[in-house]
Structure formats: C-alpha cells, structure tokens
Enzyme design. Structure first.
Site, PDB file in Angstrom:
ATOM      1  N   HIS A  71       0.793  -1.207  -0.256  1.00 38.42           N
ATOM      2  CA  HIS A  71      -0.107   0.114   0.096  1.00 38.42           C
ATOM      3  C   HIS A  71       0.828   1.356   0.014  1.00 38.42           C
ATOM      4  O   HIS A  71       1.955   1.229   0.416  1.00 38.42           O
ATOM      5  CB  HIS A  71      -1.015   0.066   1.282  1.00 38.42           C
TER       6      HIS A  71
ATOM      7  N   GLU B 139      -2.234  -7.017   7.449  1.00 42.89           N
ATOM      8  CA  GLU B 139      -0.913  -6.797   7.804  1.00 42.89           C
ATOM      9  C   GLU B 139      -0.782  -8.046   9.270  1.00 42.89           C
ATOM     10  O   GLU B 139      -1.923  -8.200   9.839  1.00 42.89           O
ATOM     11  CB  GLU B 139      -0.506  -5.697   8.372  1.00 42.89           C
TER      12      GLU B 139
END
Length: 212
Positions: free
Chosen positions: A11, A84
């Site tokens: 990202h 994550e």
C-alpha cells in the site's frame, strides 16, 4: 500451460508510516497525500495492464491504493487473510527506546527460526502464513483470472514471499519493500511453483522524488 501473473504491491504511504508508528492489522489508517500520489503514479504507469481482478486486504489503505483501478470498473475482492501481521500491544505506538529493544529481540528470535513466537497479544509469522495460505488458495482457485493485482502490507509481504518460494520464514527479511513497491510474480499451475520476476520495483515513483 496455465499460468497466472500476479502484480503484488504494498500500500501507499500513511502518516503512521511517515512517523514510524506501527499500524499492523489493528490500525486502519488512510493514505496521506504522498500515499495518494504514489497510488496515482502506479495507476498511470500500469493502467494499460488488462487485470482480470484485484485482491485487497481488509484494511482501507489497500483499497485506497488501488482505488483508481476500481474506478475503471475492475472487480475486486477483500481477503482478510492478506491483512498485515497483528503487532498486538505495539500498534499505534511511536517506538521508544524500550520498544525498539522489544522489536530487535523479536526480529532476532524470528531470524533464529522461532517464527512461531507471537508479538505481545498479536500474531506470529507462522500464524500469518497459515491465514495467507487460505487466501492464496482462493486466488489460485480461479485459473481464468490470468492477470491479477494484489495489494497488501510490508511485513505480510515478506512472510508471503518467503513461503511461496519455499524458504523458511526465518529468511523473510531478505525481501525488501517500500511503500507502493511492486513485486511481479508468476505461478505455473503444472509445477505449482511461484517465480519472482521483479522485486521491490519503484521505477513508477521516480516522478515523486521531489515530494519527499
């Protein structure tokens, strides 16, 4: 011979990234101005690629990273297995000296092979790999999607790249990453093997150097 091409990206930048604050899976932050500029730069460089589908994690920073592609009408799917790693009690905290020592000890334990050691009230690399395997199985179950874009996270990418190349998780830190970097992967269905064709590529971000 059936093959799948995967454009795997981290990202774009968030304010937490910029300030060195751990996000993990528990902090659902937005991209900052630089992160949105990175997302647009990646889009401008790769909008011509005929992706069949986009896969993102359950965290909005991955959605925002690929939003320009989604606005073209490309189908996308959230897979929380791509989230994550959970850093547990460390999430949302600016590291101090004691915290830095905690991370150093933890990373050293992982590098020594203790990848089943979890973060405080969080996850271990092995737990992350286990949930990633469910998501990757989902992705691979669609061979008709020959070209896909996957947006995820830094530590999670290191874990993923390690096990898909049949290496022990203790070696995950060999895989460098930066915000909006690209790893281009191919998967051969006949041999069931992944190949890394491009690693930590950021050529599409060169125009943003003056914004740093």
């Amino acid at each position: 011979m059936a093959q799948k091409i995967i454009y795997l990206i981290r990202h774009g930048e968030t304010d937490y990234n910029r300030r060195g604050i751990v996000q993990g899976s528990g902090v659902d932050s937005d991209l900052n101005d630089m992160g949105r500029a990175q997302a647009m730069a990646f889009f401008q460089a790769y909008q011509h690629v005929p992706f069949n589908k986009i896969y993102i994690s359950g965290l909005k920073r991955t959605y925002q990273t690929v939003e320009p592609f989604i606005e073209l009408g490309l189908p996308f799917e959230k897979l929380i297995g791509l989230n994550e790693i959970s850093w547990g009690t460390m999430e949302g905290k600016a590291p101090g000296n004691l915290d830095n020592e905690y991370y150093r000890t933890l990373i050293e334990a992982w590098e020594s092979g203790h990848t089943d050691q979890a973060t405080d009230k969080g996850e271990s690399p092995q737990q992350v790999a286990d949930r990633q395997k469910v998501s990757i199985d989902t992705i691979l179950s669609h061979p008709e999607e020959e070209l896909i874009l996957v947006a995820m996270h830094g530590r999670a990418m290191r874990i993923l790249l390690c096990w898909i190349t049949n290496q022990p998780l203790a070696k995950m830190d060999q895989f460098e990453h930066s915000n909006l970097c690209l790893y281009k992967l191919s998967y051969d269905y006949e041999s069931a093997q992944f190949t890394i064709e491009l690693a930590n590529d950021t050529a599409h971000l060169l125009s943003l150097a003056l914004m740093q």
